[in-house]
Design a protein around this motif. Structure first.
Motif, PDB file in Angstrom:
ATOM      1  N   LEU A  18      -2.285   4.707  -3.596  1.00 31.36           N
ATOM      2  CA  LEU A  18      -2.461   4.121  -2.213  1.00 31.36           C
ATOM      3  C   LEU A  18      -3.876   4.287  -2.156  1.00 31.36           C
ATOM      4  N   VAL A  20      -5.621   6.745  -0.927  1.00 27.51           N
ATOM      5  CA  VAL A  20      -5.859   7.816   0.067  1.00 27.51           C
ATOM      6  C   VAL A  20      -6.220   9.096  -0.483  1.00 27.51           C
ATOM      7  N   THR A  24      -4.590  13.430   3.081  1.00 23.19           N
ATOM      8  CA  THR A  24      -4.131  12.632   4.209  1.00 23.19           C
ATOM      9  C   THR A  24      -2.585  12.423   3.841  1.00 23.19           C
ATOM     10  N   GLU A  56       3.335   3.170   1.506  1.00 27.54           N
ATOM     11  CA  GLU A  56       2.715   1.910   1.649  1.00 27.54           C
ATOM     12  C   GLU A  56       2.718   1.056   2.978  1.00 27.54           C
ATOM     13  N   CYS A  59       0.353   2.703   5.232  1.00 23.20           N
ATOM     14  CA  CYS A  59      -1.194   2.464   5.021  1.00 23.20           C
ATOM     15  C   CYS A  59      -1.136   1.065   5.185  1.00 23.20           C
ATOM     16  N   THR A  62      -1.866   1.360   9.403  1.00 24.36           N
ATOM     17  CA  THR A  62      -3.142   1.819   9.942  1.00 24.36           C
ATOM     18  C   THR A  62      -4.366   0.987   9.569  1.00 24.36           C
ATOM     19  N   ALA A  63      -4.279   0.481   8.355  1.00 20.45           N
ATOM     20  CA  ALA A  63      -5.400  -0.227   8.001  1.00 20.45           C
ATOM     21  C   ALA A  63      -5.680  -1.599   8.731  1.00 20.45           C
ATOM     22  N   SER A  98      -2.762  -3.871   0.342  1.00 19.34           N
ATOM     23  CA  SER A  98      -3.791  -3.704   1.562  1.00 19.34           C
ATOM     24  C   SER A  98      -4.042  -4.834   2.165  1.00 19.34           C
ATOM     25  N   ARG A 115      -7.284  -0.715  -0.779  1.00 24.72           N
ATOM     26  CA  ARG A 115      -6.845  -0.234   0.498  1.00 24.72           C
ATOM     27  C   ARG A 115      -7.992   0.820   1.086  1.00 24.72           C
ATOM     28  N   ARG A 119     -10.039   0.166   4.675  1.00 23.04           N
ATOM     29  CA  ARG A 119      -9.979   1.240   5.793  1.00 23.04           C
ATOM     30  C   ARG A 119     -11.548   1.685   5.927  1.00 23.04           C
TER      31      ARG A 119
END
Length: 324
Positions: A18, A20, A24, A56, A59, A62-63, A98, A115, A119
């Motif tokens: 992912l 991250v 996290t 996923e 992610c 939040t992105a 992403s 991703r 971010r």
């Protein structure tokens, strides 16, 4: 013996997929309940394909700016329970992620790097790039991980009305940093040997690909002198005459910057004692040189791997760059 994917994958593997940090992933589990349905031995997290799909979605949300708590609620609604017939998580190549147009056949590491870039997660980008170089080597990391992600960011920027420029700048900076670190190696050739001069032609600001070539040559222990972007013609001439290189790599990204007369001049520049004067081999690197037959004393490699091979043979090194 069953594979690990039969029982789910580890938190570290999920984090790499992912883009991250493992911290996290664990934090999302503790704070928002975005965790695996089953734990090995009741303690260690093992993520099923359905669990990973939920992460996923977390992610992705939040992105795009959704607060983590709200994103977690939405992710659980989209993927409330892992379907029984979901196939195992692929560990080789992965599809796009992403929100960037990566295409359908890219390495898993591209998804994680993309991703992290969206971010603006610099520390994670740094870690992923370091791991990619260590695991795959410079050429594969550049051609199959860094370049596809850069191209995807560029396409996103072009199609989104000048958004994502900050993503492209940060990603480029971290890739440049990773390449320069990779270029710091002990030379296998004596320091007195003729080096390779690397320079962008006048007016050419795109130097990342040239930095990748410098790192690839350094990885093989070959001596280099990197002069960077937009080198004036007079400065390039002075650099060649003063260093007496075995080869000169001239990077041109676009036809508008490809200076063929300058390339011919560099290829004809002689140095050394009278009666034993030599001239450098000039590598016409980059897409800007396409469309014309290379002049005497110049070659036009088709990519990073071929360019490293051409230069290596000048030093009596094997010309083939090992595959991953």
């Amino acid at each position: 013996m069953p594979s690990d994917t039969a029982h789910g994958i580890t938190t570290g593997a999920v984090a790499r997929r992912l883009g991250v940090s493992p911290t996290t992933v664990r934090s999302w589990d503790r704070r928002y309940g975005i965790g695996p349905a089953v734990r090995a031995d009741g303690r260690h997290r093992r993520w099923s394909p359905g669990d990973v799909a939920m992460l996923e979605e977390m992610c992705r949300l939040t992105a795009s700016g959704v607060p983590p708590a709200e994103a977690a609620r939405a992710a659980r609604q989209v993927h409330p329970e892992p379907p029984e017939d979901v196939p195992p998580v692929r560990t080789g190549r992965a599809g796009p992620g992403s929100g960037l147009p990566l295409g359908g056949d890219v390495r898993q590491e591209c998804r994680g790097l993309a991703r992290a870039a969206v971010r603006l997660d610099g520390p994670t980008m740094e870690r992923l790039l370091r791991e990619a170089l260590a695991e795959h080597g410079l050429v594969t990391a550049w051609e199959e991980i860094m370049t596809p992600t850069l191209l995807a960011v560029g396409r996103k920027w072009e199609s989104s009305g000048d958004r994502y420029v900050e993503v492209e700048h940060l990603l480029s900076w971290h890739i440049s940093t990773a390449l320069r670190r990779a270029a710091v190696t002990e030379p296998a050739i004596p320091s007195s040997a003729a080096p390779v001069v690397l320079a962008c032609v006048p007016g050419e600001q795109h130097s990342l690909s040239l930095e990748a070539l410098a790192a690839g040559l350094a990885e093989r222990g070959l001596p280099t002198r990197m002069f960077g972007a937009a080198v004036p013609a007079e400065a390039l001439d002075a650099a060649v005459r003063r260093s007496g290189p075995a080869a000169v790599a001239l990077w041109s990204q676009a036809r508008s910057t490809a200076n063929h007369s300058l390339a011919r001049h560099v290829a004809a520049t002689g140095f050394g004692v009278r009666g034993a004067r030599t001239t450098p081999l000039v590598l016409l690197a980059g897409p800007g040189w396409r469309g014309r037959t290379p002049a005497p004393g110049t070659v036009r490699p088709t990519g990073l791997r071929e360019a490293i091979g051409v230069v290596s043979r000048l030093y009596g090194e094997p010309g083939e760059v090992a595959e991953e």
